[in-house]
Design a protein around this motif. Structure first.
Motif, PDB file in Angstrom:
ATOM      1  N   GLN A 129       8.899 -10.502   1.694  1.00  0.00           N
ATOM      2  CA  GLN A 129       8.370  -9.726   0.570  1.00  0.00           C
ATOM      3  C   GLN A 129       7.909  -8.366   1.095  1.00  0.00           C
ATOM      4  O   GLN A 129       7.226  -8.279   2.119  1.00  0.00           O
ATOM      5  CB  GLN A 129       7.191 -10.457  -0.086  1.00  0.00           C
ATOM      6  CG  GLN A 129       6.703  -9.748  -1.343  1.00  0.00           C
ATOM      7  CD  GLN A 129       5.694 -10.586  -2.131  1.00  0.00           C
ATOM      8  OE1 GLN A 129       5.069 -11.493  -1.570  1.00  0.00           O
ATOM      9  NE2 GLN A 129       5.535 -10.288  -3.399  1.00  0.00           N
ATOM     10  N   HIS A 130       8.324  -7.311   0.379  1.00  0.00           N
ATOM     11  CA  HIS A 130       7.982  -5.938   0.783  1.00  0.00           C
ATOM     12  C   HIS A 130       6.868  -5.396  -0.104  1.00  0.00           C
ATOM     13  O   HIS A 130       6.883  -5.579  -1.333  1.00  0.00           O
ATOM     14  CB  HIS A 130       9.192  -5.022   0.636  1.00  0.00           C
ATOM     15  CG  HIS A 130      10.391  -5.448   1.427  1.00  0.00           C
ATOM     16  ND1 HIS A 130      10.381  -5.591   2.804  1.00  0.00           N
ATOM     17  CD2 HIS A 130      11.661  -5.759   1.040  1.00  0.00           C
ATOM     18  CE1 HIS A 130      11.586  -5.959   3.215  1.00  0.00           C
ATOM     19  NE2 HIS A 130      12.373  -6.079   2.166  1.00  0.00           N
ATOM     20  N   PHE A 131       5.929  -4.673   0.510  1.00  0.00           N
ATOM     21  CA  PHE A 131       4.802  -4.066  -0.207  1.00  0.00           C
ATOM     22  C   PHE A 131       4.765  -2.572   0.078  1.00  0.00           C
ATOM     23  O   PHE A 131       4.923  -2.150   1.236  1.00  0.00           O
ATOM     24  CB  PHE A 131       3.475  -4.670   0.277  1.00  0.00           C
ATOM     25  CG  PHE A 131       3.373  -6.161   0.113  1.00  0.00           C
ATOM     26  CD1 PHE A 131       2.735  -6.701  -0.995  1.00  0.00           C
ATOM     27  CD2 PHE A 131       3.931  -7.023   1.065  1.00  0.00           C
ATOM     28  CE1 PHE A 131       2.637  -8.087  -1.151  1.00  0.00           C
ATOM     29  CE2 PHE A 131       3.842  -8.401   0.914  1.00  0.00           C
ATOM     30  CZ  PHE A 131       3.190  -8.942  -0.190  1.00  0.00           C
ATOM     31  N   ASN A 132       4.536  -1.778  -0.937  1.00  0.00           N
ATOM     32  CA  ASN A 132       4.310  -0.345  -0.731  1.00  0.00           C
ATOM     33  C   ASN A 132       2.870  -0.152  -0.254  1.00  0.00           C
ATOM     34  O   ASN A 132       1.943  -0.673  -0.866  1.00  0.00           O
ATOM     35  CB  ASN A 132       4.553   0.427  -2.033  1.00  0.00           C
ATOM     36  CG  ASN A 132       4.542   1.931  -1.822  1.00  0.00           C
ATOM     37  OD1 ASN A 132       3.989   2.428  -0.835  1.00  0.00           O
ATOM     38  ND2 ASN A 132       5.152   2.657  -2.733  1.00  0.00           N
ATOM     39  N   GLY A 133       2.689   0.604   0.842  1.00  0.00           N
ATOM     40  CA  GLY A 133       1.353   0.811   1.402  1.00  0.00           C
ATOM     41  C   GLY A 133       0.628   2.006   0.806  1.00  0.00           C
ATOM     42  O   GLY A 133      -0.491   2.320   1.213  1.00  0.00           O
ATOM     43  N   SER A 134       1.273   2.702  -0.122  1.00  0.00           N
ATOM     44  CA  SER A 134       0.663   3.896  -0.703  1.00  0.00           C
ATOM     45  C   SER A 134       0.464   3.704  -2.204  1.00  0.00           C
ATOM     46  O   SER A 134       1.332   3.133  -2.887  1.00  0.00           O
ATOM     47  CB  SER A 134       1.559   5.121  -0.456  1.00  0.00           C
ATOM     48  OG  SER A 134       1.164   6.191  -1.290  1.00  0.00           O
TER      49      SER A 134
END
Ligand SMILES: [Fe+2]
Length: 376
Positions: A129-134
């Protein structure tokens, strides 16, 4: 591309669409069918309902059974739905920053962070699972996979996305799995994570022409191949060809590539950081740096044809049956176009040393009479 009559094409119409194409269509997404995307950072995307974010797929129309790619964007503060898949995937982060969680059926998991320029691979059939850090900027990446082969071969989406088999030989929860450590064996760097592909130190590779740097990767103990090549100011690579599905992404520099099918005329494709070129099956292609800085690209691909010694055919001279064109055999038009491209920046070709360095190793032309010393 070779064309036939509509009447003949109609006879094959029902066989044209593949399970892979049907799946992309069912996801509500498009496939870019061409072999050139001017800039992946700006290419238009559509909402991807099942996964979140936005995406577009890239799969050359005459190489539909080879590996593909997709560009995906995660909205600011957002995340994609978890997924797992029975095909490998290599990722280059095109913009933004974020993190990825990987876990297997046994619950062993690891989370790591990335930003633009990072390369990593998803271990086969692991949940991820990918998460945007911004919270302000989108995060955009390109993933290269062999989904078309797997979907077209098995034709069963439940198997592709929901198979419980665990490849513990590829990932078993190792805590340093996505660290930047790696073992260098010749040109091959065995690692699962490159933090900054744009500035990664390379190894000298004179075999590809003009003193370029080179490094090859094997990631996540998989079968997908990848390499970075860099060539200095005023230089260009040797023309060559290979199988379909090599995704060449420009990381830095300015220039162009020529591509042509055997016997055809070359077409020119200009590039900048973010350009993607996918040479169709066995088309010749050649990359030229006409800018004021070194030029670097990342190639994401599946296996290349090799000779019996294991050497890629694209590294072997066409004079001895390989797939690489020696500088000595290229046309004057190639050199004239290069000189004109450099002149726009007030630069001159730096290729003379490369032309000379090639001569001692140049195989004789096929059919050329061997030079025999006169008898005394
Ligand atoms: Fe190539």
């Amino acid at each position: 591309m070779t064309q036939v009559s509509e009447e003949m094409a109609n006879k094959f119409a029902t066989e044209k669409e593949t399970p892979y194409e049907r799946w992309v269509k069912s996801e509500g997404l498009d496939i870019i069918p061409a072999h050139y995307v001017p800039n992946l950072r700006h290419v238009a995307l559509k909402p991807w309902a099942s996964r979140g974010g936005k995406a577009v797929f890239i799969n050359h129309e005459a190489s539909r059974h080879s590996n593909d790619a997709y560009v995906c964007e995660i909205p600011p503060g957002g995340k994609l739905a978890p997924r797992k898949q029975m095909f490998e995937e290599m990722i280059l982060v095109l913009g933004g920053r974020g993190s990825t969680k990987i876990w297997n059926e046994s619950g062993k998991n690891i989370t790591f962070e990335w930003k633009a320029g990072a390369i990593f691979a998803i271990p086969l059939n692991c949940h991820h699972q990918h998460f945007n850090g911004s919270g302000q900027e989108p995060a955009r990446f390109i993933g290269m996979t062999f989904a078309p082969q797997v979907m077209n071969m098995y034709g069963n989406l439940d198997f592709v996305f929901n198979c419980p088999f665990e490849f513990t030989d590829r990932f078993n929860g190792e805590p340093d799995y996505f660290s930047t450590k790696g073992e260098q064996k010749g040109f091959l760097l065995q690692t699962n994570y490159v933090a900054d592909a744009v500035n990664l130190p390379l190894i000298s590779a004179k075999e590809r022409g003009a003193g370029g740097g080179h490094i090859r990767f094997n990631m996540a103990r998989g079968s997908l191949a990848s390499h970075i090549s860099q060539f200095p100011v005023g230089t260009y690579k040797k023309g060559h060809r290979h199988g379909p599905g090599a995704h060449v992404i420009v990381l830095s520099g300015e220039g162009y590539s020529l591509m042509w099918p055997e016997g055809g005329e070359p077409t020119r494709y200009d590039w900048e950081p973010g350009t993607l070129i996918v040479p169709p099956n066995l088309w010749f292609h050649q990359h030229f740096n006409t800018g004021p800085t070194p030029a670097r690209y990342l190639a994401l691909k599946y296996a290349s044809p090799r000779n019996a010694q294991g050497v890629p055919m694209s590294w072997i001279s066409s004079r001895v049956g390989g797939y690489q064109i020696d500088y000595a055999d290229e046309s004057n038009a190639v050199r004239d176009m290069f000189a004109a491209g450099l002149a726009r920046h007030g630069l001159k070709s730096a290729m003379e040393p490369a032309y000379e360095a090639e001569l001692p190793t140049l195989p004789p032309k096929p059919g050329a009479k061997p030079v025999v010393a006169a008898a005394i």
